[in-house]
Design an enzyme around this catalytic site. Sequence first.
Site, PDB file in Angstrom:
ATOM      1  N   GLU A   1     -69.063   5.819  63.450  1.00 23.07           N
ATOM      2  CA  GLU A   1     -67.948   6.207  64.323  1.00 23.07           C
ATOM      3  C   GLU A   1     -67.205   4.982  64.861  1.00 23.07           C
ATOM      4  OE1 GLU A   1     -69.146   9.147  67.216  1.00 23.07           O
ATOM      5  OE2 GLU A   1     -69.590  10.619  65.660  1.00 23.07           O
TER       6      GLU A   1
ATOM      7  N   GLU B   1     -72.675  13.897  59.923  1.00 19.67           N
ATOM      8  CA  GLU B   1     -72.930  14.554  61.212  1.00 19.67           C
ATOM      9  C   GLU B   1     -72.167  15.871  61.238  1.00 19.67           C
ATOM     10  OE1 GLU B   1     -72.662  12.419  64.921  1.00 19.67           O
ATOM     11  OE2 GLU B   1     -73.356  10.532  64.006  1.00 19.67           O
TER      12      GLU B   1
END
Length: 516
Positions: free
Chosen positions: A197, A320
Amino acid sequence: MKNFKNILLFHSLLFSVALGFSQEVSKIVLEPSEDTTIISRHIYGHFAEHLGRSIYDGLYVGPESPIPNTDGVRNDIIQALKDIQIPNLRWPGGCFADTYHWKEGIGPKENRPTIVNQWWGGVTEDNSFGTHDFLNLCERLGAEPYLAANIGSGTVREFTDWIQYVNHAEGSPMAKLRKENGRNKPWNVKYWGVGNEMWGCGGNMTPEYYANLYKQYATFMADWGNSSNLYRIASGANTDDYHWTEVLMRDIPKNLIEGVALHSYSFVEWENKGSASNFNEAQYFSTMQTALKMEELVTKHIAIMDKYDPKKKVDLIVDEWGGWYDVEEGTNPGFLYQQNTMRDAMIAGATLNIFNNHSDRVKMANLAQTVNVLQAVALTDGPNMILTPTYHVMKMYTVHHDAELIPLKLKGAEYSFNGESLPAISVSASKNKSNKVNISLVNIDSKKKNKIELDLGNLEVKDMTATILIANKLQDHNTFDIPEKIKPGQFKDFKLKKGKLEVELPPFSVVVLSEK
């Protein structure tokens, strides 16, 4: 068994009301193709972050614990993950990865420094679960380790030292250090995440900046001719940030990258996620809207990848995904502990079908997370462990692992609520190495059963058996007092005749049909 029969009786009564309306029939046509696409087992991967009770008290209780364990890892968790044939496990994060310095988690445990988890609750941990513990666990599970490396606060040297430590056989400084710490042979780790991220907790970077940083790190990654053949995964987009994918595919040479990640969670509203188990139909419908958007996300990100990589050398890695709600009352807000209901079974079944149907490009996915965090497959409380509805979907879907995708066309019924509609039916199909057909079906409709007609074409299926996951209410879940309230049972409400399969799919249910 008595409880399961009561559930079926309840649904029969529900049907008698729902069928007062004309029933729409969903039609599915299976269309086997000469272009073989394999549904990688790695689509059924998992994710364990140093977050809340995921590692400590979830996976790891320590070798001195009275809870049965192997080198500190709970035996019940080990067996549960083996039973769903876990193909890979991602660690140590998540956001935690870009603050993790791996050398603090090796060597004698009593000499390891403590660290503060700045992302998840501000708790202090002792680094007792580190590289050796994780990689040895993966060996016991028969799962491929997927290491997420620290790019946000680390260095190229720290990263490449970690690769050398776990993969280099002998004669190097890190191989020597590994042997001093009790491991003679390398683990040959293949899968490496180059940060996590990076648009957010990994450093709030622009995609252009990260693409350059990625190229720097990827250039120095080497496996020295070992069997691992490093598989480098770039930190990918947040949901529909298509520009992020565009920049990575445009700017990173294809000889430096094997996979691009994507993260997307299902929730009611980001700022007001609601309870995991006490929700109404409006909240359920909204959650399923975000879950089913995965089809759009995957399709559009793949289109960008096809533009720059028409030969599909770079894979899409959804590392994810899952449902995200408010934490359970009385628990630490930073621990993300939530219950798991039939709503989560709907998310799991439908999402996995989406991944299966796009398995020409989607080659890995990781449910968030394995134990005690978000959409977990297992929850623990001291010596006790329960398996969630999501776990049971994962186990039912093992029939698709490394099977050949059977393309299909679906013209399905809709699930309508408050003037809006969603596709009610989700489906994927495959043929295993024994040429046996398996079909997974999900009906997300909260009230209506759906009749489904499947044309199996020339597959010559003679007989099938089926398993169903079902409950009385969408909000139903397993508890430590009633650990098997929801579990799979036998399903018989289908007919197969001359290549035509008719199925009566109950509301909010998951069914897997398998050729005998």
